[in-house]
Design a protein around this motif. Structure first.
Motif, short mmCIF file in Angstrom:
data_model
loop_
_atom_site.label_atom_id
_atom_site.label_comp_id
_atom_site.label_asym_id
_atom_site.label_seq_id
_atom_site.Cartn_x
_atom_site.Cartn_y
_atom_site.Cartn_z
N HIS A 168 0.84 -1.20 0.00
CA HIS A 168 0.00 0.00 0.00
C HIS A 168 0.87 1.25 0.00
CE1 HIS A 168 -3.25 2.72 0.93
NE2 HIS A 168 -2.50 3.23 1.89
N LEU A 169 1.86 1.24 0.89
CA LEU A 169 2.75 2.39 1.01
C LEU A 169 3.49 2.60 -0.31
CD1 LEU A 169 3.78 4.45 3.03
CD2 LEU A 169 5.67 2.92 3.53
N PHE A 170 3.91 1.50 -0.90
CA PHE A 170 4.65 1.60 -2.15
C PHE A 170 3.77 2.26 -3.23
CE2 PHE A 170 6.26 0.01 -6.20
CZ PHE A 170 7.58 0.39 -6.09
N GLY A 171 2.54 1.80 -3.28
CA GLY A 171 1.60 2.39 -4.25
C GLY A 171 1.43 3.88 -4.02
N ARG A 172 1.29 4.26 -2.77
CA ARG A 172 1.13 5.68 -2.45
C ARG A 172 2.34 6.49 -2.90
NH1 ARG A 172 -2.95 7.66 1.03
NH2 ARG A 172 -2.02 9.52 0.15
N LEU A 173 3.52 5.91 -2.67
CA LEU A 173 4.73 6.64 -3.02
C LEU A 173 4.86 6.82 -4.54
CD1 LEU A 173 7.34 5.26 -0.46
CD2 LEU A 173 6.24 7.51 -0.51
N ALA A 174 4.53 5.76 -5.28
CA ALA A 174 4.59 5.84 -6.73
C ALA A 174 3.63 6.92 -7.22
CB ALA A 174 4.24 4.50 -7.35
N ASN A 175 2.44 6.91 -6.65
CA ASN A 175 1.43 7.91 -6.97
C ASN A 175 1.95 9.32 -6.67
OD1 ASN A 175 -1.10 8.64 -7.84
ND2 ASN A 175 -1.90 8.75 -5.75
N LEU B 143 2.43 12.62 -9.08
CA LEU B 143 1.82 13.91 -8.75
C LEU B 143 2.86 15.03 -8.74
CD1 LEU B 143 -0.69 13.22 -5.87
CD2 LEU B 143 -1.17 14.29 -8.06
N LEU B 144 3.99 14.73 -8.14
CA LEU B 144 5.02 15.76 -8.03
C LEU B 144 5.55 16.14 -9.41
CD1 LEU B 144 6.88 14.65 -4.81
CD2 LEU B 144 5.47 16.66 -5.14
N LEU B 145 5.68 15.15 -10.26
CA LEU B 145 6.13 15.45 -11.63
C LEU B 145 5.12 16.38 -12.30
CD1 LEU B 145 8.27 14.75 -13.81
CD2 LEU B 145 6.64 13.06 -14.68
N ALA B 146 3.84 16.06 -12.11
CA ALA B 146 2.79 16.90 -12.69
C ALA B 146 2.87 18.32 -12.12
CB ALA B 146 1.43 16.29 -12.42
N PHE C 39 7.99 22.07 -2.89
CA PHE C 39 8.16 21.57 -1.53
C PHE C 39 6.86 21.63 -0.73
CE2 PHE C 39 12.65 21.87 -2.52
CZ PHE C 39 13.09 20.68 -1.97
N SER C 40 6.03 22.62 -1.02
CA SER C 40 4.76 22.61 -0.29
C SER C 40 3.93 21.41 -0.71
CB SER C 40 4.02 23.93 -0.44
OG SER C 40 4.00 24.34 -1.77
N ALA C 41 4.01 21.04 -2.00
CA ALA C 41 3.31 19.84 -2.44
C ALA C 41 3.89 18.60 -1.76
CB ALA C 41 3.40 19.71 -3.96
N VAL C 42 5.21 18.56 -1.66
CA VAL C 42 5.85 17.42 -0.98
C VAL C 42 5.32 17.30 0.45
CG1 VAL C 42 8.02 16.57 -0.03
CG2 VAL C 42 7.96 17.46 -2.36
N ILE C 43 5.24 18.44 1.13
CA ILE C 43 4.80 18.41 2.52
C ILE C 43 3.36 17.93 2.62
CG2 ILE C 43 4.25 19.88 4.48
CD1 ILE C 43 6.71 21.51 3.73
N VAL C 44 2.52 18.46 1.74
CA VAL C 44 1.11 18.06 1.78
C VAL C 44 0.97 16.56 1.51
CG1 VAL C 44 -1.12 18.32 0.67
CG2 VAL C 44 0.25 20.33 1.17
N ILE C 45 1.69 16.07 0.52
CA ILE C 45 1.61 14.64 0.21
C ILE C 45 2.13 13.81 1.37
CG2 ILE C 45 2.56 12.83 -1.27
CD1 ILE C 45 2.42 14.81 -3.59
N LEU D 56 12.44 23.46 -19.94
CA LEU D 56 11.67 22.53 -19.12
C LEU D 56 12.46 21.25 -18.88
CD1 LEU D 56 9.09 21.51 -17.72
CD2 LEU D 56 8.25 20.79 -19.94
N PHE D 57 13.04 20.69 -19.96
CA PHE D 57 13.75 19.43 -19.79
C PHE D 57 14.99 19.62 -18.94
CE2 PHE D 57 11.16 17.96 -23.42
CZ PHE D 57 10.59 16.87 -22.76
N THR D 58 15.69 20.72 -19.18
CA THR D 58 16.86 20.99 -18.35
C THR D 58 16.44 21.07 -16.89
OG1 THR D 58 17.52 22.42 -20.15
CG2 THR D 58 18.88 22.48 -18.18
N TYR D 59 15.31 21.75 -16.66
CA TYR D 59 14.85 21.94 -15.29
C TYR D 59 14.52 20.60 -14.64
CZ TYR D 59 12.15 23.61 -11.33
OH TYR D 59 11.68 23.84 -10.06
N LEU D 60 13.73 19.77 -15.34
CA LEU D 60 13.34 18.48 -14.77
C LEU D 60 14.57 17.63 -14.50
CD1 LEU D 60 10.17 17.58 -16.88
CD2 LEU D 60 10.30 18.45 -14.55
N HIS D 61 15.49 17.65 -15.44
CA HIS D 61 16.72 16.88 -15.28
C HIS D 61 17.47 17.33 -14.03
CE1 HIS D 61 21.07 16.16 -16.30
NE2 HIS D 61 20.55 14.94 -16.40
N ASN D 62 17.58 18.64 -13.89
CA ASN D 62 18.30 19.16 -12.72
C ASN D 62 17.61 18.83 -11.41
OD1 ASN D 62 20.23 20.20 -14.36
ND2 ASN D 62 19.44 22.28 -14.35
#
Lengths: 318, 534, 326
Positions: free
Chosen positions: C6-13, C17-20, C298-304, C69-75
């Motif tokens: 369950h935890l694994f599924g949540r983390l993948a999800n 979300l964070l990528l989005a 980071f605020s999204a990270v915290i909320v998740i 965008l790609f540079t940013y995501l990569h970084n």
């Protein structure tokens, strides 16, 4: 989707509906709420009668009505332009300006009366946007299930992880601080709880016998959603819509406080935001508009509570 | 034992807290010099290197950390600092600086003419004020203690350009490592040769400076430590200052705040120390856009705006009126220019003449007005006042709020505006901070604080070119007087007021910074005459 | 389904979300008018065309948006959130310096709100129609309806100026730096006003929630049984009923982390608390893209993270849903 996510996020709805949502979300795990399928004996009238029995709900309704009347007719009775300079800056409340003047010498009372219109409009329209988006997403999601549901749940999950006020700040900054942008931004960031609520109601209702019967009788999806399921899911949605007005008013205030208000339209939030730096010297210019927001939010909350108790018999005894 | 009543928690715990801080506090009460000064400011510096960064947020710490060749007194006279003497060649084409013998950087390395040469060229290369050192060709270093600045043409503004806020001498052995100076890591951990060395920066909270023991002026600085607290909310800043938790609050521009602090028994509030910066608050016109391309329309607005009301009522009399492009207090300021005394009839007549007839509703035309976000009292409030004031002559103003600085800068620098409030600094000499606004050669799209009014008058161009190289002070003053009269007549800008900057200091402080650069120059003379009780 | 899967599924999800979040924020911000180089130039005090071009190249703003965008995501994947235009330092460092203060404020407020809110709720639930119960209801409504920034300003006015007994700015006394316990108490003293302001809103909600649920639980069969067995009332309430009444509070607490975070932003601006609030404000006002994007991320990270934690806690205290409800 876990149970936790399906509960509500709008502060006030949670209090009364957390259980409802939990029940609906995990059918079979707890006792099902007994809902009158087709409310016997004019449910609206019954609910109204019930509502009138709740003193706090009635008080809220009276307060709300008074505020609405004041913003509609007030400007006619007190035709001072809230953006016009009428006296010396920072005049304390006196006979000339009953609630004093602000940093430019504008009449605070005029600001309250005229600004209420903008604030109330933002609240109502933003709440409407919230409910329209939320109910549409929730209804489709809950009614169809399957991949539509998964997709829509993903989308609303996404909107949920960004702190709404922060997200609204970014939207308003990007698209300019005008009343329309502010209203849309507030609606766009706060619809997820209405969606979750509606989804839960629809999921619960769609498997009930009378819906199955309608379907068997050849009713189309559109007809089922609009004419059969939605009316039955309406009571909690109405409650949530009422409370959304309060949330929107608070949001407008918060955005203005952070300097993202529309300077061409007087509103309560704008008054606080613009006068905040002078609170030590001119408490009146901040305190009164704050109190106005307080009363407006209080009024819609009381009304929301009252409606909730009236349409939700199980909670009535509380 | 003295306990402040301000804090019940710390108070209740007084014994313990005091046991934890033995030396410093009690050394202060003894009144024997030293001690800590707490400065409160809402200005957050991007970094501490004034060589590549203009603005008061950086100028304050930069002038403490770095020394400069010269400093100035209250009457615009240059004084020796890192340069014990300076000599301008008869032809005006070179300036020879003799450096003090025993100056060292905070890391112990000596300050040499190499560092001066490096810094001058680095500033010429990187500082936003391009005209400031544009005349410099090169810097020769015949001796480790002698630097000769070679000029392409005479450049009388050079002396003021050698001020602490504008010419910090950087250590070449640190900044000369090939990294870009604008983003050099040392900008946030600077090493200079000024009276205080940098010790700590806690983002969004405070930064601290400590006395540099080997500072080249004996017996200075007098304070042991300076803490600069960054307080974002003006109310909180004010309250903390009133309570004595903050001993100095520089750059206060809020009229209400000034009035409030003036009432406090424990504070000295002064507007001295800002003539060098020369901050002007004004209304700028887009002189190439209809109907503002007509000088009569601009003059009409000037007559209707009522500077008197803005300065006396809106700004509570705390701001000095400004009537021209050179800030009041500068020796070059010309007071004898058209004043545009409040005259609604004249304004209406000028508008009629310009062909802007009132419509059925009494309104002639709708114009937009922008303002710099974040500077409410000087900018937004005046813009809102003008909306109200200009309505009386039939001009409808729409106030356009910009949510952030770049939005405003984008609009104004790309000429997408009718009128805008603006706030621009003189920075001592007109060549440094004034010319940029009026030279037609500086009409550069996309660049904020260039000639964004697109004002172009060949005569003005000519006078400014002459004045920039004129070394005889009285001739120079005459040229600038003429310049000011023409500009005020042409109204590319309606000058409103000098930004009312004030400093508040705790009463117990002595040696207050009242020179033309105020707190944007070394605070090495500041001391506690009567140390604070807490 | 085990807890681990369950935890694994949540983390993948969560990762999706964070990528989005990253992509959407990037697109939104780049779609907006306003050139960040103008800010840098403005902050420097104006700049020439050459300097502007150089800055543009330096921050990679001369490349196409897609490339950026790609540079940013990569970084970001490599843990590099870029370099702040405004603060002139790596964004990650900025966040690391500010985040603890905000988390501290947020947790302190939540704890106060949960404890006070639950107590008020429990007490008022014992006599649903008593005077205290009505008082709690009124209080909870008032706490909810008062705009948080307004309460903050009024408290600042009250305790900063009218009756100056509490510190109103900053996180600790920087002139007399304390260590150990004295430092802790100093911070605590600075925390009182901000935390109280922030907690007020949530106390209102939790007391209400606790009250509703306690009334429910107290009328349930097993509580009646416990009472019938002659257990003392305090044991009944605190041992049996409270545990059940806490469940919805925990739920709501996790879900509201986003609102809590946003509330902290407002409170921090009022009390100059050196947390993320001012950073959010400055990065928006200065259009400091890298910082703004990192703050949102980071605020999204915290909320998740808060949601996942809540989910786990929920599973621990409520055995009924351990089987999973998917």
């Amino acid at each position: 989707m876990s149970t936790v996510e399906q509960t509500l996020i709008v502060p006030r709805t949670e209090a009364s509906n957390v259980k409802t949502a939990a029940n609906a979300a995990a059918p079979g795990t707890t006792t099902m709420r007994v809902q009158p399928v087709a409310r016997a004996l004019s449910p609206a009238r019954a609910a109204l009668r019930q509502f009138l029995r709740s003193p706090s709900g009635v008080a809220g309704a009276i307060l709300l009505l008074a505020l609405i009347l004041a913003t509609i007719f007030g400007p006619m009775l007190y035709p001072i332009d809230p953006l016009e300079i009428v006296g010396l800056p920072f005049s304390p409340p006196d006979a000339d300006a009953l609630l004093g003047t602000d940093y430019l010498g504008r009449d605070v009372l005029a600001g309250l009366i005229h600004g209420g219109r903008a604030t109330m409009t933002v609240g109502a329209v933003a709440a409407l946007i919230t409910i329209v988006i939320g109910v549409s997403v929730g209804a489709l999601s809950g009614f169809f299930g399957g991949w539509i549901d998964s997709l829509l749940v993903k989308i609303s999950e996404f909107f949920q992880v960004l702190p709404p006020l922060l997200f609204a700040m970014v939207l308003v900054t990007l698209f300019g601080p005008r009343l329309t942008t502010i209203t849309i931004a507030i609606g766009a960031v706060s619809w997820t709880s209405a969606a979750r609520l509606t989804r839960a109601e629809f999921m619960r209702l769609r498997d009930l016998d009378f819906i199955k019967a309608s379907r068997a009788a050849g009713a189309g999806n559109w007809h089922l959603i609009m004419r059969v399921v939605l009316p039955n899911a309406l009571p909690p949605i109405i409650v949530s819509a009422t409370l959304a007005i309060g949330v929107a008013i608070l949001f407008e205030g918060g955005l203005s406080f952070l300097g993202l208000g529309d300077p061409n339209t007087m509103s309560w939030g704008l008054m606080i935001g613009q006068n905040r730096n002078y609170v030590l010297d001119a408490w009146w210019a901040v305190t009164f508009p704050g109190a106005a927001i307080f009363l407006a939010v209080l009024a819609v909350s009381l009304v929301g509570d009252g409606i909730n108790d009236a349409v939700n018999p199980r909670l009535r005894r509380r | 034992m003295m306990l402040s009543k301000r804090s019940f928690l710390t108070g209740a715990l007084g014994g313990m807290a005091l046991a934890g801080l033995p030396s410093e506090t009690w050394a202060q009460s003894a009144g024997s010099g030293g001690g800590t000064l707490v400065i409160g400011s809402s200005q957050v510096p991007r970094h501490f290197n004034g060589a590549v960064q203009s603005g008061i947020a950086t100028a304050l710490p930069s002038s403490q950390i770095f020394a400069s060749p010269l400093r100035f007194d209250e009457s615009w006279n240059p004084q020796p600092y890192l340069a014990k003497s300076w000599e301008i060649a008869a032809d005006g084409l070179s300036v020879t600086l003799k450096l003090v013998d025993d100056a060292v950087f905070h890391d112990g390395k000596p300050v040499t003419s190499d560092d001066v040469a490096f810094s001058v060229m680095a500033i010429k290369e990187n500082h936003p004020f391009k005209t400031m050192l544009a005349a410099v060709d090169k810097v020769e270093t015949p001796d480790p203690k002698i630097a000769v600045i070679k000029l392409a043409h005479p450049h009388p503004a050079l002396l003021l350009a050698m001020s602490p806020a504008l010419m910090p001498i950087l250590p070449k052995h640190i900044y000369g490592d090939g990294q870009d100076i604008k983003t050099h890591p040392a900008n946030l951990k600077p090493i200079g040769s000024g009276p205080y060395k940098f010790t700590e920066y806690k983002q969004g909270d405070y930064y601290t400076l400590e006395k540099f023991d080997k500072f080249f002026i004996p017996g200075r600085p007098k304070l042991d430590k300076i803490v600069v607290r960054l307080i974002s909310d003006p109310n909180a800043l004010l309250v903390s200052t009133e309570r004595g938790e903050i001993h100095a609050a520089p750059f206060i521009a809020g009229v209400r705040d000034i009035e409030r602090l003036e009432k406090s028994q424990n504070l000295v509030v002064t507007d001295k120390g800002f003539t060098g910066i020369g901050a002007l608050n004004w209304l700028a016109f887009n002189t190439r856009k209809k109907p503002l391309d007509d000088v009569r329309v601009r003059q009409a607005i000037a007559y209707a705006a009522n500077r008197d009301f803005i300065v006396k009522k809106l700004m509570g009399g705390k701001a000095k009126p400004a009537t021209g492009p050179i800030a009041p207090g500068s020796p070059l300021d010309e007071a004898n220019v058209e004043q545009y005394k409040f005259d609604l009839e004249k304004a209406r007549k000028l508008l009629d003449e310009a062909g802007l007839k009132p419509g059925a509703d009494g309104m002639r035309v709708t114009l937009t007005i922008d303002y710099i976000p974040g500077a409410d009292e000087q900018q937004r409030n005046v813009a809102e006042y003008l909306r109200s004031a200009l309505k009386r002559v039939g001009l409808n103003l729409e106030v356009r709020a910009a949510p952030d600085f770049p939005t405003w800068a984008q609009r104004v620098s790309n000429y997408d505006f009718d009128m805008t409030m603006d706030n621009v600094y003189n920075w001592g000499d007109p060549v440094i901070g004034v010319d940029r606004t009026y030279l037609s050669s500086n009409i550069r799209k996309g660049i904020i604080w260039s000639n964004t009014q697109q004002y172009s008058n060949p005569k003005v161009d000519d006078i400014l070119a002459k004045a920039a190289v004129e070394t005889a002070p009285d001739k120079r003053k005459a040229l600038y007087s003429e310049f000011q009269k023409i500009v005020v007549e042409d109204v590319p800008i309606y000058f409103i007021n000098a930004t009312p900057y004030y400093n508040a200091f705790a009463k117990g402080l002595g040696g207050l910074p009242t020179t033309i650069w105020g707190v944007a120059s070394p605070l090495d003379e500041l001391y506690w005459a009567t140390p604070p009780k807490i | 389904m085990t807890l681990l899967t369950h935890l694994f599924g949540r983390l993948a999800n969560a990762a999706m979300l964070l990528l989005a979040v990253l992509v959407l924020n990037f697109c939104l911000i780049h779609a907006a008018p306003g050139d960040p180089v103008q800010v840098i130039a403005g902050e420097m005090g104006g700049a020439s065309a050459e300097v502007i071009a150089a800055l543009r190249a330096k921050y990679g703003l001369d490349h196409s948006v897609l490339e950026q965008l790609f540079t940013y995501l990569h970084n970001v994947l490599l843990g590099d959130f870029g370099y702040s235009y405004y603060f002139n330092q790596p964004v990650l460092g900025l966040i690391a310096q500010r985040l603890p203060a905000t988390l501290y404020l947020a947790f302190a407020s939540v704890m106060v709100a949960v404890v006070v809110g639950t107590l008020l709720g429990v007490v008022s639930a014992r006599r649903p129609n008593g005077l205290l119960s009505h008082a709690v209801t009124v209080l909870s409504l008032a706490g909810y309806a008062a705009p948080i920034f307004w309460t903050g300003l009024l408290l600042l006015l009250l305790f900063g100026s009218v009756w100056p007994i509490l510190p109103v700015s900053g996180m600790a006394d920087v002139v007399h730096p304390r260590t150990g316990l004295a430092y802790g108490l100093d911070v605590l003293e600075h925390l009182i006003l901000p935390a109280a302001t922030l907690a007020l809103v949530f106390v209102a909600q939790y007391s209400r929630l606790a009250r509703v649920n306690m009334i429910d639980v107290l009328s349930s069969d097993y509580v009646r049984t416990a009472r019938a067995k002659g257990l003392p009332e305090s044991v009944v309430i605190f041992k049996h009923a409270l545990r059940n009444a806490l469940i919805p509070i925990v739920t709501v607490m996790g879900l509201q982390f986003g609102n809590l975070f946003a509330g902290a932003v407002l409170v921090e601006t009022v009390y100059s608390w050196p947390g993320m609030g001012r950073l959010v404000f400055d990065s928006i006002l200065r259009r400091d893209y890298p910082t703004l994007m990192a703050v949102l991320f980071f605020s999204a990270v915290i909320v998740i993270a808060a949601n996942i934690a809540t989910d786990l806690v929920y599973r621990l205290i409520d055995p009924r849903i351990r089987g999973g409800s998917r």
